[in-house]
Design a protein around this motif. Structure first.
Motif, PDB file in Angstrom:
ATOM      1  N   LEU A   1       0.773  -1.161  -0.040  1.00 28.72           N
ATOM      2  CA  LEU A   1       0.029   0.029   0.258  1.00 28.72           C
ATOM      3  C   LEU A   1       0.847   1.208  -0.123  1.00 28.72           C
ATOM      4  CD1 LEU A   1      -2.707  -1.060   2.409  1.00 28.72           C
ATOM      5  CD2 LEU A   1      -3.111  -0.302   0.071  1.00 28.72           C
ATOM      6  N   CYS A   2       1.891   1.363   0.730  1.00 24.68           N
ATOM      7  CA  CYS A   2       2.659   2.301   0.788  1.00 24.68           C
ATOM      8  C   CYS A   2       3.401   2.819  -0.752  1.00 24.68           C
ATOM      9  CB  CYS A   2       4.000   2.305   1.919  1.00 24.68           C
ATOM     10  SG  CYS A   2       3.095   2.438   3.526  1.00 24.68           S
ATOM     11  N   HIS A   3       4.023   1.434  -1.393  1.00 21.98           N
ATOM     12  CA  HIS A   3       4.407   1.569  -2.553  1.00 21.98           C
ATOM     13  C   HIS A   3       3.525   2.299  -3.669  1.00 21.98           C
ATOM     14  CE1 HIS A   3       7.372  -1.700  -1.414  1.00 21.98           C
ATOM     15  NE2 HIS A   3       8.063  -0.367  -1.417  1.00 21.98           N
ATOM     16  N   GLU A   4       2.210   1.772  -3.262  1.00 21.91           N
ATOM     17  CA  GLU A   4       1.142   2.319  -4.339  1.00 21.91           C
ATOM     18  C   GLU A   4       0.975   3.851  -4.078  1.00 21.91           C
ATOM     19  OE1 GLU A   4      -3.529   1.365  -5.201  1.00 21.91           O
ATOM     20  OE2 GLU A   4      -2.839   1.619  -3.176  1.00 21.91           O
ATOM     21  N   TYR A   5       0.994   4.286  -2.705  1.00 23.53           N
ATOM     22  CA  TYR A   5       0.917   5.542  -2.296  1.00 23.53           C
ATOM     23  C   TYR A   5       2.068   6.385  -3.031  1.00 23.53           C
ATOM     24  CZ  TYR A   5      -0.591   9.650   0.557  1.00 23.53           C
ATOM     25  OH  TYR A   5      -0.947  10.673   1.018  1.00 23.53           O
ATOM     26  N   LYS A   6       3.224   6.162  -2.947  1.00 24.44           N
ATOM     27  CA  LYS A   6       4.416   6.533  -3.581  1.00 24.44           C
ATOM     28  C   LYS A   6       4.389   6.797  -4.970  1.00 24.44           C
ATOM     29  CE  LYS A   6       7.990   5.840  -0.469  1.00 24.44           C
ATOM     30  NZ  LYS A   6       9.390   5.205  -0.254  1.00 24.44           N
ATOM     31  N   ALA A   7       3.413   5.880  -5.613  1.00 23.52           N
ATOM     32  CA  ALA A   7       3.608   5.682  -7.139  1.00 23.52           C
ATOM     33  C   ALA A   7       2.333   6.647  -7.501  1.00 23.52           C
ATOM     34  CB  ALA A   7       3.107   4.201  -7.598  1.00 23.52           C
ATOM     35  N   LEU A   8       1.174   6.728  -6.596  1.00 20.69           N
ATOM     36  CA  LEU A   8       0.210   7.709  -6.976  1.00 20.69           C
ATOM     37  C   LEU A   8       0.337   9.092  -6.679  1.00 20.69           C
ATOM     38  CD1 LEU A   8      -2.830   5.395  -5.493  1.00 20.69           C
ATOM     39  CD2 LEU A   8      -2.211   5.730  -8.067  1.00 20.69           C
ATOM     40  N   PHE A   9       1.063   9.431  -5.696  1.00 21.34           N
ATOM     41  CA  PHE A   9       1.344  10.695  -5.391  1.00 21.34           C
ATOM     42  C   PHE A   9       2.813  11.334  -5.710  1.00 21.34           C
ATOM     43  CE2 PHE A   9      -2.358   9.655  -2.919  1.00 21.34           C
ATOM     44  CZ  PHE A   9      -3.199  10.475  -3.185  1.00 21.34           C
TER      45      PHE A   9
ATOM     46  N   GLN B   1       5.363  14.277  -7.121  1.00 22.43           N
ATOM     47  CA  GLN B   1       5.470  15.593  -6.613  1.00 22.43           C
ATOM     48  C   GLN B   1       4.487  16.584  -7.389  1.00 22.43           C
ATOM     49  OE1 GLN B   1       9.737  16.787  -7.590  1.00 22.43           O
ATOM     50  NE2 GLN B   1       9.854  16.483  -5.286  1.00 22.43           N
ATOM     51  N   GLU B   2       4.192  16.304  -8.733  1.00 20.55           N
ATOM     52  CA  GLU B   2       3.143  16.875  -9.191  1.00 20.55           C
ATOM     53  C   GLU B   2       1.446  16.753  -8.901  1.00 20.55           C
ATOM     54  OE1 GLU B   2       5.226  14.563 -11.403  1.00 20.55           O
ATOM     55  OE2 GLU B   2       6.664  16.000 -11.249  1.00 20.55           O
ATOM     56  N   THR B   3       1.489  15.586  -8.394  1.00 19.85           N
ATOM     57  CA  THR B   3       0.061  15.272  -8.118  1.00 19.85           C
ATOM     58  C   THR B   3      -0.216  15.227  -6.456  1.00 19.85           C
ATOM     59  OG1 THR B   3       0.287  13.009  -7.949  1.00 19.85           O
ATOM     60  CG2 THR B   3      -0.436  13.838 -10.003  1.00 19.85           C
ATOM     61  N   PHE B   4       0.920  15.466  -5.789  1.00 23.63           N
ATOM     62  CA  PHE B   4       0.633  15.654  -4.147  1.00 23.63           C
ATOM     63  C   PHE B   4       0.069  17.242  -3.906  1.00 23.63           C
ATOM     64  CE2 PHE B   4       2.050  16.372  -0.017  1.00 23.63           C
ATOM     65  CZ  PHE B   4       1.831  15.543   0.694  1.00 23.63           C
ATOM     66  N   ASP B   5      -0.606  17.060  -3.066  1.00 26.48           N
ATOM     67  CA  ASP B   5      -1.481  18.319  -2.552  1.00 26.48           C
ATOM     68  C   ASP B   5      -1.402  18.418  -0.915  1.00 26.48           C
ATOM     69  OD1 ASP B   5      -2.664  20.657  -1.969  1.00 26.48           O
ATOM     70  OD2 ASP B   5      -4.548  20.039  -2.800  1.00 26.48           O
ATOM     71  N   PRO B   6      -0.452  18.963  -0.538  1.00 29.45           N
ATOM     72  CA  PRO B   6      -0.158  19.130   1.065  1.00 29.45           C
ATOM     73  C   PRO B   6      -1.469  19.422   1.606  1.00 29.45           C
ATOM     74  CG  PRO B   6       1.357  20.553   0.190  1.00 29.45           C
ATOM     75  CD  PRO B   6       0.693  19.797  -0.998  1.00 29.45           C
ATOM     76  N   ALA B   7      -2.210  20.197   1.185  1.00 33.61           N
ATOM     77  CA  ALA B   7      -3.427  20.606   1.633  1.00 33.61           C
ATOM     78  C   ALA B   7      -4.684  19.570   2.078  1.00 33.61           C
ATOM     79  CB  ALA B   7      -4.172  21.983   0.841  1.00 33.61           C
ATOM     80  N   SER B   8      -4.517  18.698   1.039  1.00 31.90           N
ATOM     81  CA  SER B   8      -5.460  17.727   1.156  1.00 31.90           C
ATOM     82  C   SER B   8      -5.148  16.190   1.158  1.00 31.90           C
ATOM     83  CB  SER B   8      -6.638  17.708  -0.052  1.00 31.90           C
ATOM     84  OG  SER B   8      -5.825  17.497  -1.221  1.00 31.90           O
ATOM     85  N   ASP B   9      -3.693  15.839   0.830  1.00 32.55           N
ATOM     86  CA  ASP B   9      -3.195  14.383   0.895  1.00 32.55           C
ATOM     87  C   ASP B   9      -2.317  14.362   2.100  1.00 32.55           C
ATOM     88  OD1 ASP B   9      -4.203  14.087  -1.494  1.00 32.55           O
ATOM     89  OD2 ASP B   9      -2.467  15.116  -2.622  1.00 32.55           O
TER      90      ASP B   9
END
Length: 70
Positions: A12-20, A22-30
């Motif tokens: 699950l952590c590998h998936e999280y890294k793959a999904l988020f 730098q371009e898709t990570f939003d610190p306000a909501s993720d």
């Protein structure tokens, strides 16, 4: 196949890294990676399996683990 709780958390952590990226990570909501990992550590095995969004027919836990379990 039977997977240990720790194996599913890692996948699950590998998936999280793959999904988020730098371009898709939003610190306000993720969640940060560490916060996400900590939230997974507090879940039970059935809850973790539910987090994988897998089923018995189309996207199996084995397929998820082959993709993200390293």
């Amino acid at each position: 196949m039977i997977y240990a709780k720790e194996q599913i958390i890692e996948a699950l952590c590998h998936e999280y890294k793959a999904l988020f990226t730098q371009e898709t990570f939003d610190p306000a909501s993720d969640l940060s990676y560490d916060d996400y990992r900590n939230s997974m550590l507090s879940k039970t095995l059935p809850e973790l399996i539910k987090e994988t969004s897998t089923d018995l027919e189309y996207y199996t836990l084995d397929a998820f683990m082959k993709k993200y379990g390293q």
